[in-house]
Design a protein around this motif. Sequence first.
Motif, mmCIF file in Angstrom:
data_model
loop_
_atom_site.group_PDB
_atom_site.id
_atom_site.type_symbol
_atom_site.label_atom_id
_atom_site.label_comp_id
_atom_site.label_asym_id
_atom_site.label_seq_id
_atom_site.Cartn_x
_atom_site.Cartn_y
_atom_site.Cartn_z
ATOM 1 N N LEU A 124 -17.485 95.017 -66.008
ATOM 2 C CA LEU A 124 -16.791 94.771 -64.736
ATOM 3 C C LEU A 124 -17.709 94.616 -63.525
ATOM 4 C CD1 LEU A 124 -13.630 97.075 -65.088
ATOM 5 C CD2 LEU A 124 -13.756 94.581 -65.304
ATOM 6 N N PRO A 125 -18.714 95.486 -63.355
ATOM 7 C CA PRO A 125 -19.564 95.334 -62.165
ATOM 8 C C PRO A 125 -20.383 94.040 -62.150
ATOM 9 C CG PRO A 125 -19.796 97.527 -63.121
ATOM 10 C CD PRO A 125 -19.061 96.680 -64.121
ATOM 11 N N LEU A 126 -20.558 93.415 -63.301
ATOM 12 C CA LEU A 126 -21.407 92.230 -63.409
ATOM 13 C C LEU A 126 -20.631 90.920 -63.363
ATOM 14 C CD1 LEU A 126 -23.765 93.458 -66.270
ATOM 15 C CD2 LEU A 126 -24.463 92.972 -63.919
ATOM 16 N N LEU A 127 -19.328 90.954 -63.575
ATOM 17 C CA LEU A 127 -18.558 89.718 -63.693
ATOM 18 C C LEU A 127 -18.542 88.938 -62.377
ATOM 19 C CD1 LEU A 127 -15.505 90.948 -65.818
ATOM 20 C CD2 LEU A 127 -17.394 89.484 -66.588
ATOM 21 N N ASN A 128 -18.991 87.702 -62.451
ATOM 22 C CA ASN A 128 -18.992 86.825 -61.288
ATOM 23 C C ASN A 128 -17.599 86.274 -61.024
ATOM 24 O OD1 ASN A 128 -21.819 86.989 -60.857
ATOM 25 N ND2 ASN A 128 -22.177 85.453 -62.443
ATOM 26 N N PRO A 129 -17.296 85.889 -59.786
ATOM 27 C CA PRO A 129 -16.034 85.166 -59.538
ATOM 28 C C PRO A 129 -15.976 83.922 -60.418
ATOM 29 C CG PRO A 129 -17.062 85.811 -57.473
ATOM 30 C CD PRO A 129 -18.069 86.102 -58.554
ATOM 31 N N GLY A 130 -14.838 83.701 -61.045
ATOM 32 C CA GLY A 130 -14.705 82.570 -61.963
ATOM 33 C C GLY A 130 -15.131 82.865 -63.380
ATOM 34 N N ALA A 131 -15.533 84.127 -63.646
ATOM 35 C CA ALA A 131 -15.963 84.490 -64.995
ATOM 36 C C ALA A 131 -14.806 84.390 -65.985
ATOM 37 C CB ALA A 131 -16.530 85.910 -65.008
ATOM 38 N N SER A 132 -15.166 84.196 -67.242
ATOM 39 C CA SER A 132 -14.183 84.104 -68.318
ATOM 40 C C SER A 132 -14.444 85.196 -69.336
ATOM 41 C CB SER A 132 -14.263 82.738 -69.003
ATOM 42 O OG SER A 132 -13.381 82.669 -70.110
ATOM 43 N N THR A 160 -2.411 92.678 -76.309
ATOM 44 C CA THR A 160 -1.825 93.320 -75.139
ATOM 45 C C THR A 160 -2.866 93.526 -74.041
ATOM 46 O OG1 THR A 160 -0.150 94.425 -76.484
ATOM 47 C CG2 THR A 160 -0.597 95.367 -74.334
ATOM 48 N N PHE A 161 -4.075 93.926 -74.432
ATOM 49 C CA PHE A 161 -5.161 94.052 -73.459
ATOM 50 C C PHE A 161 -5.363 92.746 -72.703
ATOM 51 C CE2 PHE A 161 -7.803 97.630 -75.678
ATOM 52 C CZ PHE A 161 -7.051 98.600 -75.018
ATOM 53 N N ALA A 162 -5.345 91.628 -73.408
ATOM 54 C CA ALA A 162 -5.591 90.341 -72.769
ATOM 55 C C ALA A 162 -4.574 90.070 -71.673
ATOM 56 C CB ALA A 162 -5.575 89.217 -73.803
ATOM 57 N N ARG A 163 -3.323 90.356 -71.949
ATOM 58 C CA ARG A 163 -2.273 90.142 -70.945
ATOM 59 C C ARG A 163 -2.479 91.059 -69.731
ATOM 60 N NH1 ARG A 163 1.555 89.546 -75.560
ATOM 61 N NH2 ARG A 163 2.480 87.470 -75.419
ATOM 62 N N THR A 164 -2.679 92.335 -70.005
ATOM 63 C CA THR A 164 -2.792 93.317 -68.928
ATOM 64 C C THR A 164 -4.034 93.085 -68.086
ATOM 65 O OG1 THR A 164 -1.657 94.940 -70.313
ATOM 66 C CG2 THR A 164 -2.840 95.776 -68.392
ATOM 67 N N TRP A 165 -5.169 92.897 -68.744
ATOM 68 C CA TRP A 165 -6.418 92.716 -68.003
ATOM 69 C C TRP A 165 -6.427 91.392 -67.231
ATOM 70 C CZ3 TRP A 165 -9.994 94.424 -72.621
ATOM 71 C CH2 TRP A 165 -9.809 95.804 -72.838
ATOM 72 N N ALA A 166 -5.764 90.373 -67.771
ATOM 73 C CA ALA A 166 -5.648 89.110 -67.036
ATOM 74 C C ALA A 166 -4.935 89.349 -65.712
ATOM 75 C CB ALA A 166 -4.897 88.081 -67.862
ATOM 76 N N ASN A 167 -3.905 90.159 -65.748
ATOM 77 C CA ASN A 167 -3.141 90.484 -64.544
ATOM 78 C C ASN A 167 -3.970 91.326 -63.578
ATOM 79 O OD1 ASN A 167 -0.768 90.167 -63.084
ATOM 80 N ND2 ASN A 167 0.181 92.003 -63.921
ATOM 81 N N GLU A 168 -4.719 92.262 -64.132
ATOM 82 C CA GLU A 168 -5.492 93.171 -63.294
ATOM 83 C C GLU A 168 -6.711 92.508 -62.650
ATOM 84 O OE1 GLU A 168 -4.369 97.306 -65.710
ATOM 85 O OE2 GLU A 168 -6.368 96.422 -65.925
ATOM 86 N N LEU A 169 -7.299 91.524 -63.307
ATOM 87 C CA LEU A 169 -8.551 90.927 -62.827
ATOM 88 C C LEU A 169 -8.380 89.580 -62.138
ATOM 89 C CD1 LEU A 169 -10.937 91.802 -65.815
ATOM 90 C CD2 LEU A 169 -10.602 93.041 -63.664
ATOM 91 N N LYS A 170 -7.160 89.054 -62.125
ATOM 92 C CA LYS A 170 -6.956 87.730 -61.542
ATOM 93 C C LYS A 170 -7.330 87.699 -60.064
ATOM 94 C CE LYS A 170 -2.053 88.589 -60.558
ATOM 95 N NZ LYS A 170 -0.656 88.282 -60.932
ATOM 96 N N GLY A 171 -7.173 88.815 -59.359
ATOM 97 C CA GLY A 171 -7.525 88.858 -57.947
ATOM 98 C C GLY A 171 -9.009 88.678 -57.691
ATOM 99 N N ARG A 172 -9.823 88.932 -58.709
ATOM 100 C CA ARG A 172 -11.269 88.720 -58.608
ATOM 101 C C ARG A 172 -11.667 87.314 -59.042
ATOM 102 N NH1 ARG A 172 -14.629 93.389 -61.530
ATOM 103 N NH2 ARG A 172 -16.170 91.741 -61.153
ATOM 104 N N GLY A 173 -10.685 86.524 -59.457
ATOM 105 C CA GLY A 173 -10.998 85.197 -59.963
ATOM 106 C C GLY A 173 -11.529 85.209 -61.376
ATOM 107 N N VAL A 174 -11.315 86.326 -62.086
ATOM 108 C CA VAL A 174 -11.762 86.455 -63.476
ATOM 109 C C VAL A 174 -10.597 86.144 -64.397
ATOM 110 C CG1 VAL A 174 -12.598 88.064 -65.240
ATOM 111 C CG2 VAL A 174 -13.519 88.167 -62.897
ATOM 112 N N ARG A 175 -10.828 85.239 -65.340
ATOM 113 C CA ARG A 175 -9.787 84.877 -66.301
ATOM 114 C C ARG A 175 -10.001 85.649 -67.604
ATOM 115 N NH1 ARG A 175 -9.832 80.247 -68.440
ATOM 116 N NH2 ARG A 175 -11.975 79.637 -67.911
ATOM 117 N N VAL A 176 -8.930 86.212 -68.131
ATOM 118 C CA VAL A 176 -8.969 86.891 -69.425
ATOM 119 C C VAL A 176 -7.997 86.198 -70.359
ATOM 120 C CG1 VAL A 176 -8.694 89.068 -70.672
ATOM 121 C CG2 VAL A 176 -9.487 89.093 -68.285
#
Length: 249
Positions: A124-132, A160-176
Amino acid sequence: MGKLDGRTAVVTGGGTRGIGRATARRLVAEGAHVFITGRRTELLDEAVAEIGEGVTAVPGDITAPADLDRLYDAVRARGRGLDVLFANAGTASHATLEQLTVAELDRILAVNVRGTMLTVQGALPLLNPGASVILNASTAAGHGTVAFGAYAASKAAIRTFARTWANELKGRGVRVNAISAGPIDTSGITELFGAENEAVAKAALGANVAIGRMGRPDEVAAAVAFLASDDSSYMLGANLYVDGGENQI
């Protein structure tokens, strides 16, 4: 020009002679610098020798936070953050309800569920905006295949993780997103069923696929590369099937 030029990627389970190594090879071919990790140093060394420039091996176990810290310290030292994470490492079990032990269930969940959580959490601390971030689920999660209950349950958790984390990280521009492969011809088949049963197991697995054969690791790697690239920019929380039609027709 590759679709991932200049980007930094991590592939867990990247040394295995299967999906992990094939994906590392494909991401390097697309221009990324790829960090691979796994428990077997000899396989990591083999992967580096095979892939060549553009790949860095950091031995470790995804269930051990200290090992993941070493992996991400290496990524951090490169100074470019992290653009692609393929949480691929996992393990399987072949035991019916009657045969399944608490120890074996704990082992499967520790690697596939807890290990995946620790892998993504540590990044998480390393993920750039737009990360996948791509999670390795499985078509097994939607089946009631005899003797695969523990494995299927662990992969249902990944979905289930993919759905939840996609929702949680979308504000950072990170796609899961998740990827669910059908039967793939890897060394894992031999490890699971034994060398003496390998040919029969592969024939049976391939016969159940609509396209008439097992998949190849490079076919899964191509799908991961798609999810890693901007070509999949409108995909979020999805589960991409690479299954030869097994679950589709």
